[in-house]
Motif scaffolding. Sequence first.
Motif, mmCIF file in Angstrom:
data_model
loop_
_atom_site.group_PDB
_atom_site.id
_atom_site.type_symbol
_atom_site.label_atom_id
_atom_site.label_comp_id
_atom_site.label_asym_id
_atom_site.label_seq_id
_atom_site.Cartn_x
_atom_site.Cartn_y
_atom_site.Cartn_z
ATOM 1 N N VAL A 41 34.350 -42.385 31.025
ATOM 2 C CA VAL A 41 34.242 -43.643 30.275
ATOM 3 C C VAL A 41 33.330 -44.620 31.017
ATOM 4 C CG1 VAL A 41 35.508 -45.654 29.423
ATOM 5 C CG2 VAL A 41 36.478 -43.364 29.161
ATOM 6 N N GLY A 42 33.522 -44.749 32.333
ATOM 7 C CA GLY A 42 32.743 -45.707 33.107
ATOM 8 C C GLY A 42 31.254 -45.414 33.090
ATOM 9 N N PHE A 43 30.887 -44.144 33.321
ATOM 10 C CA PHE A 43 29.466 -43.794 33.338
ATOM 11 C C PHE A 43 28.853 -43.936 31.951
ATOM 12 C CE2 PHE A 43 30.255 -41.844 37.479
ATOM 13 C CZ PHE A 43 29.090 -42.194 38.152
ATOM 14 N N GLY A 44 29.565 -43.502 30.919
ATOM 15 C CA GLY A 44 29.022 -43.612 29.566
ATOM 16 C C GLY A 44 28.816 -45.053 29.149
ATOM 17 N N VAL A 45 29.821 -45.881 29.374
ATOM 18 C CA VAL A 45 29.726 -47.293 28.999
ATOM 19 C C VAL A 45 28.701 -48.016 29.865
ATOM 20 C CG1 VAL A 45 30.997 -49.477 28.972
ATOM 21 C CG2 VAL A 45 32.047 -47.419 28.032
ATOM 22 N N GLY A 46 28.674 -47.713 31.169
ATOM 23 C CA GLY A 46 27.721 -48.365 32.058
ATOM 24 C C GLY A 46 26.284 -48.105 31.662
ATOM 25 N N GLY A 89 38.331 -47.690 33.051
ATOM 26 C CA GLY A 89 36.958 -47.193 32.906
ATOM 27 C C GLY A 89 35.980 -48.320 32.646
ATOM 28 N N GLY A 90 36.422 -49.338 31.894
ATOM 29 C CA GLY A 90 35.562 -50.499 31.645
ATOM 30 C C GLY A 90 35.263 -51.259 32.916
ATOM 31 N N ALA A 91 36.271 -51.375 33.812
ATOM 32 C CA ALA A 91 36.033 -52.036 35.102
ATOM 33 C C ALA A 91 34.978 -51.288 35.907
ATOM 34 C CB ALA A 91 37.341 -52.134 35.883
ATOM 35 N N LEU A 92 35.085 -49.945 35.898
ATOM 36 C CA LEU A 92 34.049 -49.147 36.557
ATOM 37 C C LEU A 92 32.707 -49.331 35.854
ATOM 38 C CD1 LEU A 92 33.111 -46.984 38.586
ATOM 39 C CD2 LEU A 92 33.892 -45.234 36.940
ATOM 40 N N GLY A 93 32.755 -49.379 34.513
ATOM 41 C CA GLY A 93 31.532 -49.589 33.739
ATOM 42 C C GLY A 93 30.865 -50.916 34.065
ATOM 43 N N LEU A 94 31.683 -51.962 34.316
ATOM 44 C CA LEU A 94 31.119 -53.260 34.693
ATOM 45 C C LEU A 94 30.321 -53.153 35.985
ATOM 46 C CD1 LEU A 94 34.011 -55.814 33.977
ATOM 47 C CD2 LEU A 94 31.834 -55.598 32.785
ATOM 48 N N ALA A 95 30.906 -52.476 36.974
ATOM 49 C CA ALA A 95 30.208 -52.313 38.251
ATOM 50 C C ALA A 95 28.923 -51.514 38.067
ATOM 51 C CB ALA A 95 31.124 -51.630 39.260
ATOM 52 N N LEU A 96 28.999 -50.433 37.268
ATOM 53 C CA LEU A 96 27.813 -49.605 37.052
ATOM 54 C C LEU A 96 26.760 -50.346 36.232
ATOM 55 C CD1 LEU A 96 29.538 -46.163 36.341
ATOM 56 C CD2 LEU A 96 28.356 -46.886 38.430
ATOM 57 N N THR A 97 27.207 -51.192 35.283
ATOM 58 C CA THR A 97 26.258 -51.990 34.503
ATOM 59 C C THR A 97 25.524 -52.972 35.399
ATOM 60 O OG1 THR A 97 27.609 -51.802 32.491
ATOM 61 C CG2 THR A 97 26.021 -53.608 32.587
#
Length: 437
Positions: A27-32, A369-377
């Motif tokens: 989820v994180g990588f896809g959203v990021g 996953g969104g929290a991880l996505g925020l960092a990756l974004t």
Amino acid sequence: MFGYYIDLAWRSLRRSPGLTALMVLAVGFGVGACMTTWSVFRAASGDPIPWKSSHLFVPQLEIWGASGRSANGEPPDALSYVDALALMRDHRAVKQSAIYGIGPAVFPERAGQHPSTVGGYAVYGDFFSMVDAPFLFGQGWSTQEDAAAASVVVIGRALNDRAFGGADSVGQTLNVAGRDYRVVGVLDDWNPQPVFYDVFGTDGYSREGPAVFMPFTRAIAANLVNGRTACDQDPTRPGFAGLQQSSCVWITFLAQLDTPAQVAAYRRYLDDYAAEQRRAGRFQGEPNNRLRDLPAFLEAERVVPGDTRVSFLVALGLLIVCLVNTVGLLLAKFLRRSGEIGVRRALGAARGAIYAQFLTEAGVIGLVGGALGLALTGLGVLAIGAVLPPRLAALAQIDLRLLFSTLTLAVLCTMLAALYPTYRAAQVQPAWQLKSD
């Protein structure tokens, strides 16, 4: 009850940390990746003046005939000097302005300040109210000053800070291109993206806002030109005077039309004007004029770069792949708990309760996953220049809207991915599970 489901979700995720980590990473990588490219795409494809764009129109005239049309059959996206002056003189719009870019040298009078070349535009006084340009001090110039080719300027906030220390400089004198000009207004920070009033010969984007505006008539009298021209044949006379008399196009035009009747009347006026010029031998070929509102014109000009669209679509595809993997992981995780589901159903839990429990669990996965996505974004926005051209990468901005959208997208996508696994889990028959146990 919701707190109870949150507690169940947390306990379940802790029982299988490896599977949980895989889902969070997917989820994180896809959203990021998706939100990083969306941060550029939204800036590049947004309406730069949404409250007024449907009333701002760009006229295009077929001056060269079929041989001068673009590959998609479009007439030139700028006007010749002769035609721009004719449209200004006839004044068939509510407000209107001919526009072209200038790049004069500015000589600040403050001690220690060095002369510099700045970007700007030659416009008519209607321009500022037509595009709702925000003034920090003063205002634009008058129609009378347009007619008199007055030596007045409107400057941007950055130039005002550099030349006048940020003070109200209205009434002060600024040396532009070797001549003194009276400052009549100072614009606040203003740099709409795309730069909708200047897409001829540019990519439609600019890192810095314009530093100086001067009356169109004054710029012509001062022989200020930026060299952005398109010609079907070379001017017959040399110099700037020859350019003004030629069929070369180099001036953009913006007209404000507030009602459908005004639009229809202006379209008829363009056709009549073109017919008159054909009879005079200036225009060639059949009528092929255009009058589009701002969004339609930017779309026709393909201002949104193709590489931005492709990058966004690739990132969206990656998000879909990640969600498909998440569906499989959730299905495996939920069906492994068939015994637990059978017991709950046997004790009276309705299918709705099973849906609530597992969708809540998916929501928790999406939130993490969104929290991880925020960092990756955030990392992606900083590094996007390695993928896209710098002029596009500079459009990527991290703001509250982007942060909120990233979290929302992560939670919604994960819950959407959980619908089928949850449906399968809710179909578990308690009798079968109890008998097998």
